[in-house]
Design an enzyme around this catalytic site. Structure first.
Site, PDB file in Angstrom:
ATOM      1  CB  CYS A 188       2.864 -40.203  14.636  1.00 49.83           C
ATOM      2  SG  CYS A 188       2.021 -39.899  13.095  1.00 49.83           S
ATOM      3  CG  HIS A 191      -0.793 -42.441  17.407  1.00 46.36           C
ATOM      4  ND1 HIS A 191      -0.580 -41.297  18.144  1.00 46.36           N
ATOM      5  CD2 HIS A 191      -0.708 -42.070  16.116  1.00 46.36           C
ATOM      6  CE1 HIS A 191      -0.376 -40.279  17.331  1.00 46.36           C
ATOM      7  NE2 HIS A 191      -0.456 -40.710  16.085  1.00 46.36           N
ATOM      8  CD  GLU A 244      -0.046 -42.598  21.474  1.00 45.92           C
ATOM      9  OE1 GLU A 244       0.682 -43.504  21.017  1.00 45.92           O
ATOM     10  OE2 GLU A 244      -0.388 -41.602  20.816  1.00 45.92           O
TER      11      GLU A 244
HETATM   12  N1  LIG Z   1      -0.400 -38.535  14.207  1.00 47.49           N
HETATM   13  C1  LIG Z   1       0.552 -37.676  13.965  1.00 47.49           C
HETATM   14  O1  LIG Z   1       1.464 -37.449  14.766  1.00 47.49           O
HETATM   15  C2  LIG Z   1       0.428 -36.919  12.666  1.00 47.49           C
HETATM   16  C3  LIG Z   1       1.701 -36.283  12.176  1.00 47.49           C
HETATM   17  C4  LIG Z   1       1.395 -35.057  11.348  1.00 47.49           C
HETATM   18  N2  LIG Z   1       0.704 -35.411  10.149  1.00 47.49           N
HETATM   19  C5  LIG Z   1       2.678 -34.297  11.042  1.00 47.49           C
HETATM   20  O2  LIG Z   1       3.056 -34.226   9.930  1.00 47.49           O
HETATM   21  O3  LIG Z   1       3.283 -33.790  11.908  1.00 47.49           O
END
Ligand SMILES: NC(=O)CC[C@H](N)C(=O)O
Length: 185
Positions: free
Chosen positions: A78, A169, A171
């Site tokens: 992410c 995610h 994990e």
């Molecule tokens: N779950 C996440 O890692 C969110 C990412 C976050 N919205 C960002 O822009 O960094």
């Protein structure tokens, strides 16, 4: 093998139980010395802007880029995939390692976060519960990038040689299959 967990901010602790299940040694990395000791690195989900500031503040960006350029396997989750991207929202990316363009928060606010069930044939997982938390959208991928899984047609799990990224995610599920795949990159 010593797996680094970038521990500046975000969901790094959630990886530990999976690494333990797989009997992998790990180190929480918070400075350049830590970056030198590891064989591969997980860049966790969290807030990419905050992680970027800490990477700069602790003078880690250059060394991290160098280690990735030299072939250290990395997995960005992410926010981690945002840091690895070559382009982010029409700006240059931070680590410039993955030949993708991402759009931050493209699926809406925190409340729009959701679980989607996706198929990941390479991992022999079907209807895998992928948790998207204010995820980025991978808008485009260059040639070297392989798309391993999609959700609603958007790439959500990609690999470019020894670099992988998931916009969800793994994990946070009980299945260590992504960690196992990463340890074999
Ligand atoms: N779950 C996440 O890692 C969110 C990412 C976050 N919205 C960002 O822009 O960094």
């Amino acid at each position: 093998m010593n797996v680094g967990l970038l521990g500046l901010q975000g969901a790094f602790l959630d990886h530990i139980r999976h690494l333990k299940t797989l009997n992998a040694d790990y180190t929480i990395v918070r400075d350049s010395k830590g970056l030198e000791k590891i064989d591969r690195l997980i860049i966790p989900g969290g807030e990419s802007t905050v992680m970027m500031k800490f990477l700069t503040l602790f003078h880690m960006t250059g060394l991290l880029q160098k280690r990735i350029d030299q072939g250290m396997p990395v997995w960005g989750i992410c926010a981690g995939s945002i840091l690895l991207a070559k382009k982010q929202d029409n700006k240059n990316g931070i680590l410039n390692a993955l030949e993708i363009k991402v759009q931050r928060n493209a699926y809406g606010r925190q409340a729009a976060s959701e679980q989607k069930n996706i198929d990941i044939p390479i991992l022999q997982r079907f209807d895998f519960p992928a948790l998207f938390i204010r995820a980025p959208r991978i808008v485009s991928c260059e040639n070297r990038v392989e798309v391993m899984a999609r959700s609603d047609n958007d790439p959500v799990f990609i690999r470019q040689e020894y670099i992988m990224a998931t916009t969800f995610h793994p994990e946070l599920t009980d299945d260590p299959v992504f960690h196992e795949y990463f340890l074999n990159l």
